[in-house]
Scaffold this motif. Structure first.
Motif, mmCIF file in Angstrom:
data_model
loop_
_atom_site.group_PDB
_atom_site.id
_atom_site.type_symbol
_atom_site.label_atom_id
_atom_site.label_comp_id
_atom_site.label_asym_id
_atom_site.label_seq_id
_atom_site.Cartn_x
_atom_site.Cartn_y
_atom_site.Cartn_z
ATOM 1 N N SER A 132 0.856 -1.190 0.000
ATOM 2 C CA SER A 132 0.000 0.000 0.000
ATOM 3 C C SER A 132 0.888 1.235 0.000
ATOM 4 C CB SER A 132 -0.912 0.025 1.234
ATOM 5 O OG SER A 132 -0.156 0.337 2.403
ATOM 6 N N ARG A 133 0.274 2.376 -0.174
ATOM 7 C CA ARG A 133 1.023 3.636 -0.085
ATOM 8 C C ARG A 133 1.126 4.122 1.358
ATOM 9 N NH1 ARG A 133 -0.123 7.691 -5.157
ATOM 10 N NH2 ARG A 133 -0.352 6.121 -6.797
ATOM 11 N N LYS A 183 6.749 0.805 5.830
ATOM 12 C CA LYS A 183 7.887 0.822 4.911
ATOM 13 C C LYS A 183 7.491 1.317 3.532
ATOM 14 C CE LYS A 183 10.593 -2.641 7.384
ATOM 15 N NZ LYS A 183 9.771 -2.545 8.608
ATOM 16 N N ALA A 184 6.468 2.111 3.468
ATOM 17 C CA ALA A 184 5.964 2.594 2.187
ATOM 18 C C ALA A 184 7.024 3.371 1.400
ATOM 19 C CB ALA A 184 4.726 3.477 2.405
ATOM 20 N N PHE A 227 6.028 -0.787 -13.316
ATOM 21 C CA PHE A 227 4.733 -0.384 -12.770
ATOM 22 C C PHE A 227 4.186 -1.456 -11.838
ATOM 23 C CE2 PHE A 227 0.075 0.117 -12.942
ATOM 24 C CZ PHE A 227 -0.013 1.432 -12.493
ATOM 25 N N ASP A 228 3.674 -1.016 -10.681
ATOM 26 C CA ASP A 228 3.047 -1.915 -9.715
ATOM 27 C C ASP A 228 1.558 -1.568 -9.646
ATOM 28 O OD1 ASP A 228 3.580 -3.891 -7.322
ATOM 29 O OD2 ASP A 228 2.218 -2.334 -6.573
ATOM 30 N N PRO A 229 0.686 -2.474 -10.089
ATOM 31 C CA PRO A 229 -0.739 -2.134 -10.154
ATOM 32 C C PRO A 229 -1.380 -1.920 -8.792
ATOM 33 C CG PRO A 229 -0.388 -4.462 -10.679
ATOM 34 C CD PRO A 229 0.960 -3.821 -10.615
ATOM 35 N N ASN A 230 -0.817 -2.517 -7.741
ATOM 36 C CA ASN A 230 -1.422 -2.355 -6.422
ATOM 37 C C ASN A 230 -1.288 -0.921 -5.922
ATOM 38 O OD1 ASN A 230 -2.715 -3.597 -4.063
ATOM 39 N ND2 ASN A 230 -0.790 -3.120 -3.024
ATOM 40 N N ARG A 231 -0.075 -0.368 -6.041
ATOM 41 C CA ARG A 231 0.143 1.009 -5.600
ATOM 42 C C ARG A 231 -0.159 2.023 -6.704
ATOM 43 N NH1 ARG A 231 4.802 2.185 -1.252
ATOM 44 N NH2 ARG A 231 4.641 4.176 -2.334
ATOM 45 N N ARG A 232 -0.318 1.529 -7.935
ATOM 46 C CA ARG A 232 -0.508 2.392 -9.098
ATOM 47 C C ARG A 232 0.631 3.405 -9.214
ATOM 48 N NH1 ARG A 232 -5.470 0.670 -7.703
ATOM 49 N NH2 ARG A 232 -6.961 0.212 -9.379
ATOM 50 N N GLN A 233 1.817 2.880 -8.921
ATOM 51 C CA GLN A 233 3.035 3.667 -9.035
ATOM 52 C C GLN A 233 4.126 2.813 -9.661
ATOM 53 O OE1 GLN A 233 3.477 4.821 -4.795
ATOM 54 N NE2 GLN A 233 3.531 6.946 -5.526
#
Length: 536
Positions: free
Chosen positions: A116-117, A121-122, A151-157
């Motif tokens: 998560s964002r 440890k984000a 790209f990581d779809p969970n964090r959309r970052q």
């Protein structure tokens, strides 16, 4: 008191390929322990162990998932303790790799970070939002090909990775990250290690503003697009020095420990960074780069590397080596267009011992080992598969150590080795060279013994003789003596006029002030400090 590392010879061991004790085809810590007498008999002062930590092995251990754990492939923490104890019994220091610029994507830190964002440890890794069109935040490129952003779809970052997508880069702008890495270092210091080799030490800190890199000055487009950029923002940031100071402060809490950093950079800049990172007494003790791990086998190149370092960091300390686990073996590199491999191997150790600084030797080079030709179906280093066949990866320099020419797998393993042991390499086995005064192994032993005997080579001031290509002349002097070393870096006979008395290992004829150097010949001469030389 002079620190032990200043005139040390460090022998690099690639654990996966040194000695298998279990028959599973992969080298291990007990196997290393059983062969340490070979290293001590060679005349080395320390061993450097490439990673043996817990890892999914996407990059052969350079993707760590537990910085204080031992991979079950290599043994246990008790096996490591036994290795350290045996090394110390033999008078060998122990240096271990620390891969801190990135971790494995299976490290618990990254698993939590990407969840998560908003977690503890984000911000332990380098995350950035996409541009509005969905593309990465800047133009940074991975050394292994493609964008340095995944790209990581969970964090959309996107997260940054200088190497594989499974090797996310840690965020050194977060002091908690540095704290955690220092804790890992303390764990190994408390277990008795004598030093750390810091992988990609100039990659730690990135530009916080994520500015795009400018293009480099290339002519023909390089084979790897990474080289088309001048990486002034993705690495080697000024804040990197603050991280090194914290690491140095930690090691200074312990007696007689050291830090050696690997500088990954291109051109003359890499030697300048070596100097910058070792100047003063608050950063690295010493550093090495890829400057002499290249195909350039010329007097001007060797002289320029050493002179640049001395000019840029008169109070710094370098380490020089010709081979390691990341590059083609130097005997093969330097005979690619001709030349005798055995003569080149013998000359190379004499050449290395003439250089000021700490010396590095990669396992097998003391046997004159050559690069193994790896077929596509034998490939294990899939990190570089995108560049096959122009670049065949690093497997060819990582094949198993050869101990007994006629034993299964040259004595490395009773099982099927992870990389093949082929006939050209097995022919160089230790047992084929043991007791032979004309062997490459005997030349390594005698050259290292000669260096230990001569203060000029260990502590002396360094200067160069102005001799024409292909002759390198290097002088090492103390208040009490001077040694001049001459090297013919060609396949033609050359003559040098110089007064001196030959001493130590040599491949030359010396008579009446004339030195005749055969192809790949060399000689050490006792010379007056002010003596001159002229080449014909």
């Amino acid at each position: 008191m002079r620190e032990w590392w200043r005139d040390a010879v460090v022998y690099q061991i690639y654990p996966r390929s040194f000695q298998d004790s279990t028959g599973d085809g992969i080298g291990d810590l007990p196997g290393i322990t059983s062969r340490l007498e070979h290293v001590a008999d060679l005349g080395a002062d320390a061993i450097w162990l490439s990673p043996f930590f817990t890892s999914p092995d996407k990059d052969m251990g350079y993707d760590v998932s537990d910085y204080t754990g031992v991979s079950e492939l290599y043994g246990t923490i008790a096996d490591f303790d036994a290795l350290v104890a045996r090394a110390h019994e033999l008078g060998l220091k122990v240096i271990i790799d620390q891969v801190f610029s990135h971790s494995s994507d299976q490290h618990p830190w990254f698993v939590e970070s990407r969840s998560s964002r908003h977690n503890d440890k984000a911000d332990w890794y380098i995350w950035a939002d996409p541009k509005r069109d969905g593309t990465p935040p800047n133009n940074w490129i991975s050394i292994f090909g493609g964008s340095a952003w995944q790209f990581d779809p969970n964090r959309r970052q996107y997260y940054m990775h200088n190497f594989l997508t499974s090797q996310p880069d840690l965020n050194f702008h977060n002091p908690r990250v540095v704290d955690a890495l220092l804790d890992a270092m303390r764990f190994w210091l408390d277990r008795g290690v004598d030093g750390f080799r810091l992988d990609t030490v100039n990659f730690y800190v990135h530009d916080a503003r994520l500015r795009s890199n400018p293009p480099s000055d290339w002519g023909d487009f390089p084979g790897n697009p990474y080289e088309a950029q001048n990486q002034i923002y993705s690495k080697t940031q000024p804040e990197n020095l603050d991280v090194l100071r914290r690491m140095r402060a930690l090691t200074d809490e312990y007696e007689d420990r050291m830090l050696i950093g690997e500088v990954g950079e291109m051109g003359d800049r890499q030697v300048e960074i070596m100097g910058e990172y070792t100047s003063g007494k608050d950063k690295l003790h010493l550093a090495y780069s890829f400057a002499m791990l290249s195909h350039d086998y010329s007097p001007g190149h060797f002289r320029r590397c050493i002179q640049t370092f001395m000019d840029k960091a008169p109070d710094g300390w370098p380490s020089w080596s010709f081979s390691n686990h990341d590059v083609d073996r130097h005997v093969s590199r330097w005979t690619q267009h001709g030349g005798d491999p055995v003569a080149t191997a013998k000359q190379s150790i004499a050449l290395l011992t003439s250089f000021p600084g700490t010396l590095g030797i990669y396992q097998g080079e003391e046997l004159g080992q050559t690069q193994t030709d790896i077929l596509f179906e034998e490939l294990q280093d899939t990190a570089n598969i995108a560049f096959w066949p122009d670049y065949k990866g690093r497997d060819g320099c990582r094949t198993p150590m050869v101990w007994e020419a006629n034993a299964d797998n040259a004595g490395f393993s009773t099982g099927t080795p992870w990389l093949p042991v082929k006939a050209p390499q097995a022919a160089n086995a230790v047992d084929q060279q043991q007791g032979r005064n004309d062997s490459v192994l005997a030349h390594y032993r005698s050259a290292l013994a000669f260096r230990k005997q001569r203060e000029e080579l260990r502590f002396g001031e360094t200067s160069f003789l102005d001799l024409p290509h292909p002759i390198l002349g290097i002088r090492r002097s103390t208040d009490t003596g001077s040694l001049t070393a001459l090297f013919n870096l060609s396949d033609d006979i050359k003559q040098v006029d110089i007064d001196g008395t030959p001493t130590g290992p040599q491949n030359a004829d010396v008579e009446n002030g004339k030195v005749i150097l055969p192809a790949r010949g060399y000689v050490f001469l006792e010379t007056p400090p002010a003596s001159s030389a002229k080449a014909d």
